[in-house]
Write a protein that holds these residues in place. Structure first.
Motif, mmCIF file in Angstrom:
data_model
loop_
_atom_site.group_PDB
_atom_site.id
_atom_site.type_symbol
_atom_site.label_atom_id
_atom_site.label_comp_id
_atom_site.label_asym_id
_atom_site.label_seq_id
_atom_site.Cartn_x
_atom_site.Cartn_y
_atom_site.Cartn_z
ATOM 1 N N UNK A 12 -6.836 64.067 0.749
ATOM 2 C CA UNK A 12 -6.191 62.761 0.607
ATOM 3 C C UNK A 12 -5.674 61.634 1.846
ATOM 4 N N UNK A 13 -5.300 62.828 2.455
ATOM 5 C CA UNK A 13 -4.622 62.522 3.695
ATOM 6 C C UNK A 13 -6.067 61.543 5.069
ATOM 7 N N UNK A 14 -6.678 61.844 4.442
ATOM 8 C CA UNK A 14 -7.980 61.899 5.458
ATOM 9 C C UNK A 14 -8.855 60.093 4.555
ATOM 10 N N UNK A 15 -8.859 60.388 3.354
ATOM 11 C CA UNK A 15 -8.405 58.844 2.764
ATOM 12 C C UNK A 15 -7.816 58.431 3.158
ATOM 13 N N UNK A 16 -6.275 58.402 2.826
ATOM 14 C CA UNK A 16 -5.408 57.393 3.730
ATOM 15 C C UNK A 16 -5.506 57.164 4.722
ATOM 16 N N UNK A 20 -6.240 53.300 6.599
ATOM 17 C CA UNK A 20 -5.960 52.555 7.317
ATOM 18 C C UNK A 20 -6.275 51.756 8.181
ATOM 19 N N UNK A 21 -7.239 53.047 9.238
ATOM 20 C CA UNK A 21 -8.068 52.955 10.465
ATOM 21 C C UNK A 21 -8.744 51.129 10.057
ATOM 22 N N UNK A 22 -9.296 51.081 8.394
ATOM 23 C CA UNK A 22 -9.842 49.750 8.103
ATOM 24 C C UNK A 22 -9.798 49.093 7.450
ATOM 25 N N UNK A 47 -1.391 60.874 6.395
ATOM 26 C CA UNK A 47 -2.314 59.623 6.820
ATOM 27 C C UNK A 47 -2.474 58.685 7.650
ATOM 28 N N UNK A 48 -0.786 58.294 7.716
ATOM 29 C CA UNK A 48 -0.797 57.518 8.039
ATOM 30 C C UNK A 48 -0.308 57.946 9.682
ATOM 31 N N UNK A 49 0.259 59.323 10.118
ATOM 32 C CA UNK A 49 0.515 59.780 11.008
ATOM 33 C C UNK A 49 -0.893 60.294 11.366
ATOM 34 N N UNK A 50 -1.688 60.172 10.594
ATOM 35 C CA UNK A 50 -3.222 60.328 11.556
ATOM 36 C C UNK A 50 -3.714 59.681 12.102
ATOM 37 N N UNK A 74 3.542 55.678 13.375
ATOM 38 C CA UNK A 74 3.504 55.730 11.701
ATOM 39 C C UNK A 74 4.069 54.969 10.716
ATOM 40 N N UNK A 75 5.420 54.985 11.061
ATOM 41 C CA UNK A 75 6.726 54.625 10.133
ATOM 42 C C UNK A 75 7.427 55.756 9.442
#
Length: 242
Positions: A12-16, A20-22, A47-50, A74-75
């Motif tokens: 889920x973190x990877x998907x997030x 974000x990147x896309x 995910x936002x941190x990544x 990442x906020x």
């Protein structure tokens, strides 16, 4: 023992992160009472941190990027960052894994493409271009994946080697079948030659990224396909896809 040694990164973190990147990031987490589970909140924050780390590592390099830079981008608070990751190296390692997911998706999409022509000496360039197009989708991730990993540390270098091994395991059967079909007089293509092709392709990408943009990586397709043909089907190197 560190976070990355004890916790499996979350899909889920990877998907997030990739969303974000896309440019299709989910809405920010609500500040008021909500129905999200603790795990959902953690995945979104991770995910936002990544995503923030991938962009910063690509823009200013691993050494110049601090934990505070990543948290601010990442906020999230510094405290939240350290609840998710033990160190900057840990976030790089998980970010690297996230980019590996993108490469795996590219290879899987290529394998599942119904209308794509059969892999042959004359269609190798089409396949190379398809893979390179995926690398151009998220430029920051591509820069981080190919340019920053070697200088980070032994754990990241080990993960880099694992990623290469996984990629070779995915493409080797197709290349070996290509050799046996079109060059039956030659010895079977061994795995080490598949590694050599991959290593040479990576170096070509690295050289391109040193002076060029990830978005132009598809211009390497003719050169990469010539490399593949020269090793896998050397008696067909004169044939080029149009």
């Amino acid at each position: 023992m560190s976070h990355a040694d004890t916790v499996t990164y979350s899909a889920g973190a990877v998907e997030t992160a990739l969303a974000v990147l896309s440019g299709s990031a989910p809405a920010p987490l609500p500040r008021h009472k909500h129905d999200l589970s603790r795990e959902q909140v953690r995945e979104t924050q991770s995910g936002r941190v990544l995503a923030a780390a991938i962009v910063l590592f690509a823009e200013q390099g691993y050494a110049a990027t601090t934990v505070m830079h990543i948290a601010q981008r990442a906020g999230v608070s510094r405290k939240t960052y350290y609840e998710l990751f033990d160190s900057k190296e840990d976030v790089f390692l998980d970010a690297y894994r996230a980019v590996s997911v993108l490469l795996d998706a590219a290879r899987d999409s290529l394998d599942q493409e119904q209308d794509r022509p059969e892999l042959a000496p004359d269609t190798i360039e089409d396949y190379c271009r398809f893979l390179l197009q995926f690398l151009a989708i998220i430029p920051a991730a591509t820069r981080m994946f190919f340019l920053e990993a070697l200088g980070v540390g032994p754990r990241v270098r080990a993960r880099r080697n694992e990623s290469i091994t996984e990629f070779v395991a995915g493409i080797a059967p197709a290349l070996q079948q290509l050799r046996s079909r079109y060059e039956p007089a030659l010895p079977p293509l061994d795995t080490q030659l598949c590694y050599a092709i991959t290593a040479a392709g990576i170096e070509m990408i690295v050289q391109h990224l040193a002076d060029g943009d990830p978005e132009t990586l598809t211009t390497l397709a003719p050169e990469v396909s010539d490399l593949v043909r020269a090793i896998v089907t050397p008696n067909h190197t004169a044939h080029r896809s149009r």
